[in-house]
Design an enzyme around this catalytic site. Structure first.
Site, PDB file in Angstrom:
ATOM      1  N   SER A 173       0.771  -1.307  -0.016  1.00  0.00           N
ATOM      2  CA  SER A 173       0.104   0.033  -0.034  1.00  0.00           C
ATOM      3  C   SER A 173       0.904   1.155   0.057  1.00  0.00           C
ATOM      4  O   SER A 173       1.679   1.401   0.814  1.00  0.00           O
ATOM      5  CB  SER A 173      -0.910  -0.019   1.198  1.00  0.00           C
ATOM      6  OG  SER A 173      -1.520   1.472   1.365  1.00  0.00           O
ATOM      7  N   HIS A 184      -1.411  -1.433  -4.031  1.00  0.00           N
ATOM      8  CA  HIS A 184      -2.774  -0.873  -3.253  1.00  0.00           C
ATOM      9  C   HIS A 184      -2.847   0.541  -3.015  1.00  0.00           C
ATOM     10  O   HIS A 184      -1.841   1.078  -2.680  1.00  0.00           O
ATOM     11  CB  HIS A 184      -2.776  -1.683  -1.742  1.00  0.00           C
ATOM     12  CG  HIS A 184      -3.989  -1.632  -0.959  1.00  0.00           C
ATOM     13  ND1 HIS A 184      -5.204  -2.172  -1.361  1.00  0.00           N
ATOM     14  CD2 HIS A 184      -4.197  -0.717  -0.148  1.00  0.00           C
ATOM     15  CE1 HIS A 184      -6.125  -1.961  -0.427  1.00  0.00           C
ATOM     16  NE2 HIS A 184      -5.659  -1.014   0.253  1.00  0.00           N
ATOM     17  N   ASP A 205      -4.968   3.330  -1.177  1.00  0.00           N
ATOM     18  CA  ASP A 205      -6.035   3.707  -0.235  1.00  0.00           C
ATOM     19  C   ASP A 205      -6.553   5.309  -0.189  1.00  0.00           C
ATOM     20  O   ASP A 205      -5.640   6.233   0.056  1.00  0.00           O
ATOM     21  CB  ASP A 205      -5.441   3.673   1.177  1.00  0.00           C
ATOM     22  CG  ASP A 205      -5.381   2.257   1.453  1.00  0.00           C
ATOM     23  OD1 ASP A 205      -6.326   1.565   1.562  1.00  0.00           O
ATOM     24  OD2 ASP A 205      -4.036   2.017   1.854  1.00  0.00           O
ATOM     25  N   MET A 236      -8.790   8.176   1.109  1.00  0.00           N
ATOM     26  CA  MET A 236      -9.658   8.729   2.156  1.00  0.00           C
ATOM     27  C   MET A 236     -10.055  10.257   2.073  1.00  0.00           C
ATOM     28  O   MET A 236      -9.224  11.075   1.706  1.00  0.00           O
ATOM     29  CB  MET A 236      -8.684   8.398   3.030  1.00  0.00           C
ATOM     30  CG  MET A 236      -8.007   6.990   3.401  1.00  0.00           C
ATOM     31  SD  MET A 236      -6.776   7.144   4.709  1.00  0.00           S
ATOM     32  CE  MET A 236      -6.221   5.508   4.851  1.00  0.00           C
ATOM     33  N   HIS A 244      -8.731   1.112  -3.044  1.00  0.00           N
ATOM     34  CA  HIS A 244      -9.627   1.173  -1.945  1.00  0.00           C
ATOM     35  C   HIS A 244     -10.327   2.446  -1.701  1.00  0.00           C
ATOM     36  O   HIS A 244      -9.543   3.292  -1.150  1.00  0.00           O
ATOM     37  CB  HIS A 244      -8.725   0.361  -1.166  1.00  0.00           C
ATOM     38  CG  HIS A 244      -9.486   0.192   0.312  1.00  0.00           C
ATOM     39  ND1 HIS A 244      -8.892  -0.130   1.542  1.00  0.00           N
ATOM     40  CD2 HIS A 244     -10.806   0.212   0.595  1.00  0.00           C
ATOM     41  CE1 HIS A 244      -9.654  -0.215   2.611  1.00  0.00           C
ATOM     42  NE2 HIS A 244     -10.920   0.162   2.103  1.00  0.00           N
ATOM     43  N   MET A 288     -12.033   4.522   0.594  1.00  0.00           N
ATOM     44  CA  MET A 288     -12.803   4.752   1.840  1.00  0.00           C
ATOM     45  C   MET A 288     -13.224   6.181   1.739  1.00  0.00           C
ATOM     46  O   MET A 288     -12.717   7.135   2.641  1.00  0.00           O
ATOM     47  CB  MET A 288     -11.622   4.643   3.131  1.00  0.00           C
ATOM     48  CG  MET A 288     -11.192   3.396   3.227  1.00  0.00           C
ATOM     49  SD  MET A 288      -9.567   3.125   4.167  1.00  0.00           S
ATOM     50  CE  MET A 288      -8.605   3.372   2.795  1.00  0.00           C
ATOM     51  N   MET A 309     -11.163  -5.742   6.230  1.00  0.00           N
ATOM     52  CA  MET A 309     -10.411  -4.974   7.116  1.00  0.00           C
ATOM     53  C   MET A 309     -10.036  -5.412   8.281  1.00  0.00           C
ATOM     54  O   MET A 309     -10.996  -5.827   9.084  1.00  0.00           O
ATOM     55  CB  MET A 309     -10.980  -3.391   7.109  1.00  0.00           C
ATOM     56  CG  MET A 309     -10.945  -2.789   5.643  1.00  0.00           C
ATOM     57  SD  MET A 309     -10.523  -0.977   5.703  1.00  0.00           S
ATOM     58  CE  MET A 309      -8.785  -0.946   6.451  1.00  0.00           C
ATOM     59  N   ASP A 361      -6.811  -6.557   4.621  1.00  0.00           N
ATOM     60  CA  ASP A 361      -6.031  -5.037   4.690  1.00  0.00           C
ATOM     61  C   ASP A 361      -6.053  -4.538   6.010  1.00  0.00           C
ATOM     62  O   ASP A 361      -7.004  -4.328   6.735  1.00  0.00           O
ATOM     63  CB  ASP A 361      -6.816  -4.012   3.822  1.00  0.00           C
ATOM     64  CG  ASP A 361      -6.396  -2.893   3.760  1.00  0.00           C
ATOM     65  OD1 ASP A 361      -5.026  -2.730   4.089  1.00  0.00           O
ATOM     66  OD2 ASP A 361      -6.990  -1.900   2.798  1.00  0.00           O
TER      67      ASP A 361
HETATM   68  C1  DX5 Z   1      -6.128   1.532   6.492  1.00  0.00           C
HETATM   69  C2  DX5 Z   1      -5.678   1.253   4.958  1.00  0.00           C
HETATM   70  C3  DX5 Z   1      -4.397   0.029   4.777  1.00  0.00           C
HETATM   71  C4  DX5 Z   1      -3.334   0.634   5.356  1.00  0.00           C
HETATM   72  C5  DX5 Z   1      -2.570  -0.638   5.891  1.00  0.00           C
HETATM   73  O1  DX5 Z   1      -6.943   2.253   6.369  1.00  0.00           O
HETATM   74  O2  DX5 Z   1      -6.792   0.840   4.287  1.00  0.00           O
HETATM   75  O3  DX5 Z   1      -4.545  -0.024   3.391  1.00  0.00           O
HETATM   76  O4  DX5 Z   1      -2.378   1.056   4.186  1.00  0.00           O
HETATM   77  O5  DX5 Z   1      -1.590  -0.407   6.392  1.00  0.00           O
HETATM   78  P1  DX5 Z   1      -0.775  -1.151   7.530  1.00  0.00           P
HETATM   79  O6  DX5 Z   1      -0.236  -2.388   6.573  1.00  0.00           O
HETATM   80  O7  DX5 Z   1       0.326  -0.294   7.979  1.00  0.00           O
HETATM   81  O8  DX5 Z   1      -1.776  -1.729   8.542  1.00  0.00           O
HETATM   82 ZN    ZN Z   2      -6.646  -0.314   1.923  1.00  0.00          ZN
END
Ligand code: DX5
Ligand code: ZN
Length: 221
Positions: free
Chosen positions: A10, A35, A37, A39, A68, A70, A139, A177
């Protein structure tokens, strides 16, 4: 037990001022997917990046982009992320009422739809959507931040999803994840996970290639 796990580092944990360096690290370590993320500061209490980052990353790598979302009201943004180059586009079950419609529109627009569930959502809540998706993202931390510890109940959710998939003859991939590292990965593989997302542990590993081999259970020794 899954012996052919896909790794998905990620870039949330990469240096945002040097994303190309982060992508090179993923490619050199033979990561499977990138990956990403997204947000929005509303669905989760953090803000990361939007479609422009996906477009710019798309221009720099041929690896599949596992995006992904969010974000609240993901239906407002899915076409833009697909146009930007997302291969897998995952939305949260908790983020909008009409998730079924969003998943259908992701497929219609040419990407592979994924469905994500937060730790408080049981796999059972996703049952009506399982034959519509290519990826179920479980998650194992509360979304928003990298570097948190895996919530152990998530491992049972993987096993449950594997069981339902078998019973119904479906073929979606199961991704985990949050809090994935060399200690939690063997338990997740044992439960039957297909895709391991890893942010902070990957980017802080002294030897990222070895780390990814360990995640897949091919670490040697
Ligand atoms: C969290 C994200 C993850 C995050 C995982 O909200 O969706 O993808 O990057 O990070 P680690 O591997 O550090 O838990
Ligand atoms: Zn993620």
């Amino acid at each position: 037990m899954n012996n052919s796990v896909i790794t998905a580092p990620s870039i949330l944990a990469a240096d945002f001022a040097n994303i190309v360096g982060g992508l090179s690290l993923i490619e050199e370590a033979r990561g499977g997917w990138v990956h990403m993320d997204v947000m929005d500061g509303h669905f989760v209490p953090n803000i990361s990046f939007g479609p422009k980052m996906v477009r710019d990353v798309r221009a720099r790598t041929d690896l599949p982009l596992d995006v992904h979302l969010m974000v609240s009201q993901p239906e407002r943004y899915t076409s833009e992320f697909i146009e930007a180059g997302a291969d897998y586009l995952t939305v949260h079950l908790e983020s909008t009422v009409h998730v079924h419609r969003v998943i259908q529109s992701i497929r219609r627009d040419g990407a592979r739809p994924g469905l994500a569930i937060v730790p408080s959502t049981p796999v059972a809540a996703a049952e009506e959507l399982l034959d519509e998706i290519d990826l179920l993202l479980i998650m194992t931390v509360n979304p928003g931040f990298g570097g948190q510890a895996l919530i152990p109940r998530g491992i049972e959710k993987v096993a449950r999803a594997v069981q339902i998939r078998r019973e119904r003859g479906l073929s979606f991939r199961i991704s985990v994840d949050g809090g994935v590292n060399h200690e939690t990965a063997p338990l997740l593989r044992e439960a039957g996970v297909d895709v391991l997302v890893s942010g902070s542990a990957f980017f802080s590993a002294p030897d990222p290639s070895q780390y990814l081999r360990d995640l897949c259970g091919h670490g040697g020794g």
